[in-house]
Design a protein around this motif. Sequence first.
Motif, PDB file in Angstrom:
ATOM      1  N   VAL A 186       3.580  14.368   0.739  1.00 21.56           N
ATOM      2  CA  VAL A 186       3.661  13.243   1.199  1.00 21.56           C
ATOM      3  C   VAL A 186       2.896  12.428   1.594  1.00 21.56           C
ATOM      4  O   VAL A 186       1.703  13.172   2.376  1.00 21.56           O
ATOM      5  N   LEU A 187       2.755  11.367   1.810  1.00 24.08           N
ATOM      6  CA  LEU A 187       1.298  10.581   2.293  1.00 24.08           C
ATOM      7  C   LEU A 187       2.131   9.485   3.009  1.00 24.08           C
ATOM      8  O   LEU A 187       3.235   8.334   3.234  1.00 24.08           O
ATOM      9  N   VAL A 188       1.358   9.279   4.811  1.00 24.13           N
ATOM     10  CA  VAL A 188       2.066   9.092   5.851  1.00 24.13           C
ATOM     11  C   VAL A 188       1.130   7.641   5.684  1.00 24.13           C
ATOM     12  O   VAL A 188      -0.131   7.911   5.856  1.00 24.13           O
ATOM     13  N   ALA A 189       1.414   6.364   5.933  1.00 22.74           N
ATOM     14  CA  ALA A 189       0.490   4.831   5.374  1.00 22.74           C
ATOM     15  C   ALA A 189       1.094   4.398   6.699  1.00 22.74           C
ATOM     16  O   ALA A 189       2.127   3.830   7.171  1.00 22.74           O
ATOM     17  N   ALA A 190      -0.471   4.291   7.801  1.00 20.63           N
ATOM     18  CA  ALA A 190       0.393   2.858   8.492  1.00 20.63           C
ATOM     19  C   ALA A 190      -0.583   1.723   8.945  1.00 20.63           C
ATOM     20  O   ALA A 190      -1.742   1.231   8.651  1.00 20.63           O
ATOM     21  N   TYR A 191       0.479   0.052   8.830  1.00 24.17           N
ATOM     22  CA  TYR A 191      -0.063  -0.820   8.070  1.00 24.17           C
ATOM     23  C   TYR A 191      -1.208  -0.571   7.099  1.00 24.17           C
ATOM     24  O   TYR A 191      -2.599  -1.417   7.189  1.00 24.17           O
ATOM     25  N   PRO A 192      -0.888  -0.135   6.242  1.00 21.14           N
ATOM     26  CA  PRO A 192      -1.857  -0.283   4.580  1.00 21.14           C
ATOM     27  C   PRO A 192      -2.626  -1.267   4.463  1.00 21.14           C
ATOM     28  O   PRO A 192      -3.685  -1.295   3.436  1.00 21.14           O
ATOM     29  N   SER A 193      -1.858  -2.697   3.815  1.00 21.44           N
ATOM     30  CA  SER A 193      -1.971  -4.024   3.805  1.00 21.44           C
ATOM     31  C   SER A 193      -3.332  -4.814   4.637  1.00 21.44           C
ATOM     32  O   SER A 193      -3.582  -5.110   4.090  1.00 21.44           O
TER      33      SER A 193
END
Length: 524
Positions: free
Chosen positions: A429-436
């Motif tokens: 799993v990859l958890v990405a918070a506000y990646p942009s």
Amino acid sequence: MPPGTPPVLQLVGISKYFPGVIANEDVSLDVRSGEILALLGENGAGKSTLMNVVTGIYQADAGEMILDGYGVQFSSPQEAIRAGIGMVHQHFRLVPAFTVAENIHLGWSETPKNASSAILEARTKELSERFGFPVTPSARVEDLSAGEQQRVEILRVLARKARLLILDEPTAVLTPTEARDLFRALRAFRAEGNAVIIISHKLDEVMEISDRVTILRGGRKIGTWKTTECSPRMLAATMVGREIVRQNLLLRSENAAPRGTVAELSLENVSVRDDRGVNTLADVTLNVFGGEILGIAGVAGNGQRELTEVLTGLTAPTRGQVLLGGSPAKSGAAAFARQGVGHIPQDRLHSALAPSLGITDNMALREYGQPPVGGDGLYRASAALALAREIADVAEVTIPDFAMPVRNLSGGNQQRLVARREIRIADRVLVAAYPSRGLDIGAIATMHRYFADLRDQGVGIVVVSEDLEELLNLSDRIGVLCHGRLMAVLDAVDADIERIGLLMGGRTEAPGAGMAAGQGADLS
């Protein structure tokens, strides 16, 4: 502006070099009284470096800086602010343990000697009312939201009589409401004959707030245009030197792994309580399957941070349990990482990186305990450097010296490196918070491609974002948080901005649609 009035600031042929890197070369631009100038460019194009030259953090290697018609050179930010130029950086420079009033007055020549807290707070209230940036003078900075902290930074600059305000990615961490409030204050500041330079990657905001646009590419100026003559598509193509082709990321590759039938990561009735005893997550049940992108929408501060921390082992639930591959997860972020959970956190500089350590050390953080970098009680520096070079190559980040502190990189390049480092360990799993956040339009497209490729390899991906268009274009399913509760999880094909907006506001459906606000929803 009366005819013959010189620009507030002129840059003529400014160049700045670092070992092996042309940061700026022969850059000339001007900013006029009563205007907002947007400064655009890809990550690493030299925007922040140029503004650091303007504010005395760096010294130009060539060129001239002219302020109100007179040549100037600043050896420190203090000299620049005394001349009326103030900059609010992307990463705020406040003292977290101090109050708002203490931060406003810290290092200010006009701060009264031996002033009491009451006097500092009264002066801060007066400044807040004068400049239209509401703050709570007695509040501690560490307890403020990102938008509130930004107001403190801007107010601190304006209190020192800045006539030229430079803002680096000012809306990157703001909610839409906070961004509107900021723009309202900037227009009022401009109306008084002052000037603003705004560095941004958000092209719609640039079109809304700016009068003119200057674009840098590869450290050189490409041109300056009136904003009314531009379009987002034209600006994007000029920034990156090519057309940005919008891909349909919901289409899977021919060899893509199918969506899993057993959840890779699950939350079962998870609640999280903060130090005040308030539930920041309440009875959240959620499944993340391999081979899917699960978007998480919600107004900032509605439990997103706590959700990502639970999903990555940084926070243990107060109630409920977390399952990895159907079994209870071992506690701790390191254990989650060993079990294949990667994490791109909201605050990359302080949560994903060690700012003072070199780039090599930061890229080896996840793998220093295993071959070839580590293992058997050894640390192999040459293998760590090779790993860092590999990550930088894949992330398309040019690095002149891998030993230099990672904080010296632009925010966008930091984000790209963190993303590629975490993708390497995200077997499950990859958890990405506000990646942009902080990425230019080309880098955003690349980041989204990373996620689609990882999804097609069978990895489950959680993307937290306030940009609903981003979530709709990227996600297979979208979950919506409101006050720490998961209102619903929608298939992307059934979702639209209006429906998600209702859920974000606490309503599950429009009136009469059969489900009252806050009632149970599909939480699979």
